[in-house]
Write a protein that holds these residues in place. Structure first.
Motif, PDB file in Angstrom:
ATOM      1  N   GLN A   1      -5.358  -2.489  -5.257  1.00  0.00           N
ATOM      2  CA  GLN A   1      -3.920  -2.733  -5.155  1.00  0.00           C
ATOM      3  C   GLN A   1      -3.275  -3.067  -6.501  1.00  0.00           C
ATOM      4  O   GLN A   1      -2.067  -2.937  -6.659  1.00  0.00           O
ATOM      5  CB  GLN A   1      -3.634  -3.842  -4.164  1.00  0.00           C
ATOM      6  CG  GLN A   1      -4.164  -5.198  -4.580  1.00  0.00           C
ATOM      7  CD  GLN A   1      -3.905  -6.240  -3.518  1.00  0.00           C
ATOM      8  OE1 GLN A   1      -3.394  -5.929  -2.447  1.00  0.00           O
ATOM      9  NE2 GLN A   1      -4.240  -7.475  -3.815  1.00  0.00           N
ATOM     10  N   ASP A   2      -4.088  -3.459  -7.484  1.00  0.00           N
ATOM     11  CA  ASP A   2      -3.565  -3.764  -8.813  1.00  0.00           C
ATOM     12  C   ASP A   2      -3.658  -2.574  -9.761  1.00  0.00           C
ATOM     13  O   ASP A   2      -3.284  -2.673 -10.928  1.00  0.00           O
ATOM     14  CB  ASP A   2      -4.321  -4.948  -9.422  1.00  0.00           C
ATOM     15  CG  ASP A   2      -4.145  -6.212  -8.597  1.00  0.00           C
ATOM     16  OD1 ASP A   2      -3.044  -6.406  -8.041  1.00  0.00           O
ATOM     17  OD2 ASP A   2      -5.107  -6.994  -8.505  1.00  0.00           O
TER      18      ASP A   2
ATOM     19  N   ASP B   1       3.040   5.850   2.312  1.00  0.00           N
ATOM     20  CA  ASP B   1       3.807   4.601   2.307  1.00  0.00           C
ATOM     21  C   ASP B   1       2.914   3.369   2.399  1.00  0.00           C
ATOM     22  O   ASP B   1       3.329   2.278   1.999  1.00  0.00           O
ATOM     23  CB  ASP B   1       4.806   4.580   3.472  1.00  0.00           C
ATOM     24  CG  ASP B   1       5.835   5.690   3.351  1.00  0.00           C
ATOM     25  OD1 ASP B   1       6.112   6.126   2.206  1.00  0.00           O
ATOM     26  OD2 ASP B   1       6.367   6.125   4.390  1.00  0.00           O
ATOM     27  N   ASP B   2       1.702   3.515   2.934  1.00  0.00           N
ATOM     28  CA  ASP B   2       0.781   2.385   3.090  1.00  0.00           C
ATOM     29  C   ASP B   2      -0.051   2.100   1.832  1.00  0.00           C
ATOM     30  O   ASP B   2      -0.747   1.089   1.772  1.00  0.00           O
ATOM     31  CB  ASP B   2      -0.171   2.631   4.268  1.00  0.00           C
ATOM     32  CG  ASP B   2       0.562   2.654   5.600  1.00  0.00           C
ATOM     33  OD1 ASP B   2       1.637   2.030   5.690  1.00  0.00           O
ATOM     34  OD2 ASP B   2       0.061   3.296   6.537  1.00  0.00           O
ATOM     35  N   VAL B   3       0.033   2.988   0.846  1.00  0.00           N
ATOM     36  CA  VAL B   3      -0.720   2.804  -0.399  1.00  0.00           C
ATOM     37  C   VAL B   3       0.102   1.899  -1.322  1.00  0.00           C
ATOM     38  O   VAL B   3       1.282   2.154  -1.543  1.00  0.00           O
ATOM     39  CB  VAL B   3      -0.997   4.162  -1.084  1.00  0.00           C
ATOM     40  CG1 VAL B   3      -1.752   3.975  -2.389  1.00  0.00           C
ATOM     41  CG2 VAL B   3      -1.764   5.080  -0.141  1.00  0.00           C
ATOM     42  N   PRO B   4      -0.497   0.837  -1.860  1.00  0.00           N
ATOM     43  CA  PRO B   4       0.240  -0.037  -2.783  1.00  0.00           C
ATOM     44  C   PRO B   4       0.780   0.738  -3.985  1.00  0.00           C
ATOM     45  O   PRO B   4       0.176   1.716  -4.435  1.00  0.00           O
ATOM     46  CB  PRO B   4      -0.803  -1.061  -3.230  1.00  0.00           C
ATOM     47  CG  PRO B   4      -1.837  -1.052  -2.159  1.00  0.00           C
ATOM     48  CD  PRO B   4      -1.860   0.352  -1.623  1.00  0.00           C
ATOM     49  N   ASP B   5       1.917   0.299  -4.499  1.00  0.00           N
ATOM     50  CA  ASP B   5       2.604   1.017  -5.578  1.00  0.00           C
ATOM     51  C   ASP B   5       1.733   1.227  -6.814  1.00  0.00           C
ATOM     52  O   ASP B   5       1.736   2.305  -7.405  1.00  0.00           O
ATOM     53  CB  ASP B   5       3.886   0.276  -5.976  1.00  0.00           C
ATOM     54  CG  ASP B   5       4.928   0.335  -4.871  1.00  0.00           C
ATOM     55  OD1 ASP B   5       4.882   1.285  -4.061  1.00  0.00           O
ATOM     56  OD2 ASP B   5       5.780  -0.577  -4.809  1.00  0.00           O
ATOM     57  N   GLN B   6       0.979   0.200  -7.217  1.00  0.00           N
ATOM     58  CA  GLN B   6       0.129   0.323  -8.414  1.00  0.00           C
ATOM     59  C   GLN B   6      -0.937   1.407  -8.231  1.00  0.00           C
ATOM     60  O   GLN B   6      -1.191   2.204  -9.137  1.00  0.00           O
ATOM     61  CB  GLN B   6      -0.553  -1.015  -8.726  1.00  0.00           C
ATOM     62  CG  GLN B   6       0.399  -2.128  -9.055  1.00  0.00           C
ATOM     63  CD  GLN B   6       0.831  -2.081 -10.510  1.00  0.00           C
ATOM     64  OE1 GLN B   6       0.237  -1.368 -11.316  1.00  0.00           O
ATOM     65  NE2 GLN B   6       1.851  -2.841 -10.852  1.00  0.00           N
ATOM     66  N   ALA B   7      -1.553   1.442  -7.053  1.00  0.00           N
ATOM     67  CA  ALA B   7      -2.581   2.453  -6.785  1.00  0.00           C
ATOM     68  C   ALA B   7      -1.941   3.829  -6.660  1.00  0.00           C
ATOM     69  O   ALA B   7      -2.495   4.820  -7.153  1.00  0.00           O
ATOM     70  CB  ALA B   7      -3.340   2.101  -5.510  1.00  0.00           C
ATOM     71  N   LEU B   8      -0.779   3.915  -6.027  1.00  0.00           N
ATOM     72  CA  LEU B   8      -0.100   5.189  -5.843  1.00  0.00           C
ATOM     73  C   LEU B   8       0.293   5.792  -7.184  1.00  0.00           C
ATOM     74  O   LEU B   8       0.164   7.003  -7.397  1.00  0.00           O
ATOM     75  CB  LEU B   8       1.133   5.002  -4.959  1.00  0.00           C
ATOM     76  CG  LEU B   8       1.836   6.247  -4.491  1.00  0.00           C
ATOM     77  CD1 LEU B   8       0.876   7.123  -3.688  1.00  0.00           C
ATOM     78  CD2 LEU B   8       3.044   5.888  -3.662  1.00  0.00           C
ATOM     79  N   THR B   9       0.730   4.961  -8.100  1.00  0.00           N
ATOM     80  CA  THR B   9       1.081   5.439  -9.444  1.00  0.00           C
ATOM     81  C   THR B   9      -0.134   6.063 -10.118  1.00  0.00           C
ATOM     82  O   THR B   9      -0.028   7.119 -10.757  1.00  0.00           O
ATOM     83  CB  THR B   9       1.613   4.274 -10.307  1.00  0.00           C
ATOM     84  OG1 THR B   9       2.758   3.716  -9.665  1.00  0.00           O
ATOM     85  CG2 THR B   9       1.974   4.730 -11.694  1.00  0.00           C
TER      86      THR B   9
END
Length: 117
Positions: free
Chosen positions: A64-65, A106-114
């Motif tokens: 998530q980070d 949408d369920d993937v945290p923003d940091q991981a999605l980036t």
């Protein structure tokens, strides 16, 4: 009274040890990945003559980070995983990927999605 306190102490040690052992063997950290290949297909034949198909995916996963970890997802299935699918992985340090589930973008945290895109 001493017997009750002794029993409670033994029970606490047993429960604590059980919790530690469960987390050691079946616990892990959550990572996210995106399937971008069909995986490497292989087959194995059991002693009874039944044939099993496996797909191996060696790729990067992110927590998530946004921290990266290389993982190996080894799946026994007839067809490869769906391309562009986002997966939530439970990764154990000793066993590798022990479970996964498909999740929406949408369920993937923003940091991981980036990192994934």
């Amino acid at each position: 009274m001493k017997k009750i306190i002794g029993f409670i102490a033994i029970l606490a040690v047993f429960i604590g040890g059980s919790y530690f052992a469960y987390n050691y063997y079946y616990g892990g950290d959550t990572y996210y990945t995106k399937i971008v290949t069909d995986g490497e297909r292989s087959t194995e034949t059991s002693d009874s003559g039944e044939t099993f198909t496996f797909y191996d995916y060696d790729q990067a996963a992110y927590d998530q980070d946004g921290a990266e970890k290389d993982v190996n997802l080894h799946e026994s299935r007839e067809n490869p995983l769906r391309k562009d699918a986002y997966l939530k992985l439970l990764v154990n340090e000793r066993k590798g990927v022990i479970s996964w589930e498909e999740v929406s973008q949408d369920d993937v945290p923003d940091q991981a999605l980036t990192q994934l895109n």
